[in-house]
Design an enzyme around this catalytic site. Sequence first.
Site, PDB file in Angstrom:
ATOM      1  N   GLY A 224     -62.547   6.294  -9.084  1.00  9.77           N
ATOM      2  CA  GLY A 224     -61.320   5.591  -9.426  1.00  9.77           C
ATOM      3  C   GLY A 224     -61.149   4.368  -8.558  1.00  9.77           C
ATOM      4  O   GLY A 224     -62.121   3.820  -8.026  1.00  9.77           O
ATOM      5  N   SER A 225     -59.913   3.944  -8.377  1.00  9.66           N
ATOM      6  CA  SER A 225     -59.642   2.714  -7.632  1.00  9.66           C
ATOM      7  C   SER A 225     -59.904   2.915  -6.144  1.00  9.66           C
ATOM      8  O   SER A 225     -59.844   4.037  -5.614  1.00  9.66           O
ATOM      9  CB  SER A 225     -58.196   2.283  -7.838  1.00  9.66           C
ATOM     10  OG  SER A 225     -57.306   3.153  -7.164  1.00  9.66           O
ATOM     11  N   GLU A 246     -66.378   7.238  -5.354  1.00  8.16           N
ATOM     12  CA  GLU A 246     -66.974   6.104  -6.084  1.00  8.16           C
ATOM     13  C   GLU A 246     -65.797   5.262  -6.545  1.00  8.16           C
ATOM     14  O   GLU A 246     -64.971   5.717  -7.329  1.00  8.16           O
ATOM     15  CB  GLU A 246     -67.815   6.614  -7.255  1.00  8.16           C
ATOM     16  CG  GLU A 246     -68.755   5.557  -7.826  1.00  8.16           C
ATOM     17  CD  GLU A 246     -68.067   4.627  -8.805  1.00  8.16           C
ATOM     18  OE1 GLU A 246     -67.860   3.436  -8.441  1.00  8.16           O
ATOM     19  OE2 GLU A 246     -67.734   5.059  -9.903  1.00  8.16           O
ATOM     20  N   CYS A 280     -66.550  -0.200 -13.300  1.00  7.01           N
ATOM     21  CA  CYS A 280     -66.694  -0.569 -11.897  1.00  7.01           C
ATOM     22  C   CYS A 280     -67.991  -1.333 -11.665  1.00  7.01           C
ATOM     23  O   CYS A 280     -68.086  -2.132 -10.725  1.00  7.01           O
ATOM     24  CB  CYS A 280     -66.621   0.654 -11.005  1.00  7.01           C
ATOM     25  SG  CYS A 280     -67.878   1.903 -11.356  1.00  7.01           S
TER      26      CYS A 280
END
Length: 481
Positions: A224-225, A246, A280
């Site tokens: 995620g962020s 990640e 991403c």
Amino acid sequence: MERRGVFIAGDWAGSGPPVEIRDPADARVVVATVMTGSPDDLRNAVAAAQAAVSWQVTSPQERAGYLSTAARLLRERAERIAAELVSEEGKTLREAGGEVIRSAATLEYHAGQALRAQGEVLAPIRPGALTVTRRRPVGPVAVISPFNFPMLVPAWKIGPALAHGNTVVWKPSSLTPLTAINLTEAFHDAGLPPGVLNMVVASGKAAAGSLIGAPGIKALTFTGSTTAGRTIQARLGGLDTRVQLEMGGNNAAIVFDGVDVAQVAAEIIKGALAGSGQRCTGIRRVIIAGRVAGIEDALVAEAGRWRVGPGMDPNSDMGPLVSAAARRDVLAGLERLVGAGATIVTADRTVEDEVWEHGHFVAPAIVSNLDPDDDLACEEIFGPVLSLYRADTRDEAFRLANATPFGLSHAVFSPEIDDALAAADSLEAGMVHVNASGGVAPHVPFVGWGDSGFGPAEQGETAVEFFTRTQVINVHGARFV
């Protein structure tokens, strides 16, 4: 259509509020209503995972069999699952179908990994002894996954966790619960014992907080962020919980002279716009090293050829963003860039078609003239936005690529092997691609540096490092009989 978004100890439930899932291509359409979970459901899921301790001692052959069967069911159901994925997440049907098949391949790969040797025979600690190492499960694992790859990312986390004897509590994105339900159903229908995989669709910080740092969870893997990932890392500091993160990326594609400009432009735009730019690993920046004639025009022309429309339309190259909030964030990011002096060089397609009226669509945007040393150049805009920069030398191009806290996936396009070798030595990123925009595979480690990742790499043989722990066994003769 009503679906239950809580699966604990082999039973479907849902005590939280119902949530309407609306089509990102037309927000007027309610795709399904999902009964979500609560913090109590997550706590119950953790208890179920702890209770299923017998999973640790099942044979590798048995664990591999469950994974292989689940993979087969995904392949058999791929058409239906892909359509539901499109209806809640927005990506094109071609992308969604590919994701389902890649998820099945990921489970198949980790089924094979369950059968690989995991340990070694060492020189004995004393004459006549046998000294060996082996890998043991870490225990219950928490999985927190994102919306943008709602099946593939969970597959590459849950697959190795189960293959190596761990039980799982999975909190998927509340934006894509249907795909999570479909993946869970595949495991359930494969015969996975109760409590081995538990899944709770829940939204809000309270729900996440009940899982992060929960007693009994021995490892947590998150995608995620960066902001959310660093918060998780801080909360787990000092606890007996492994953490694997990640996170975001601000990836660069460096273009050197001598390349086929049209082919490179097509590859870069694919890397920037696939998944509506919500990846991403997507390319966010293009750094033109020296004089590469025509590359800017080629990029603009290629972006203009991408058809934006509903994911179920076979003519669409790019679907909508996942939500109205995601669309607002991307448009706000573009406004900040323009306010800092950047110029949008792509054609205005804000109101291209009446089909866009009720969906979360954003046209591809290429911007130039932004100062590469501006703080905004380091910002990740999670959508179809590409920034162009120029560098006079190779070293300057590498400096600009590294001028960000992220370090996930950079690309280099050049006909010269020297440029490729220099890039591998100079770029601060976990992954470097030469003459390609990117690519992942189950057998290849997936790893980010800096604000893009923390902990052992995902995927490949390195996955065993996170999901198992080493045990040393010394065997001596029966001297005391």
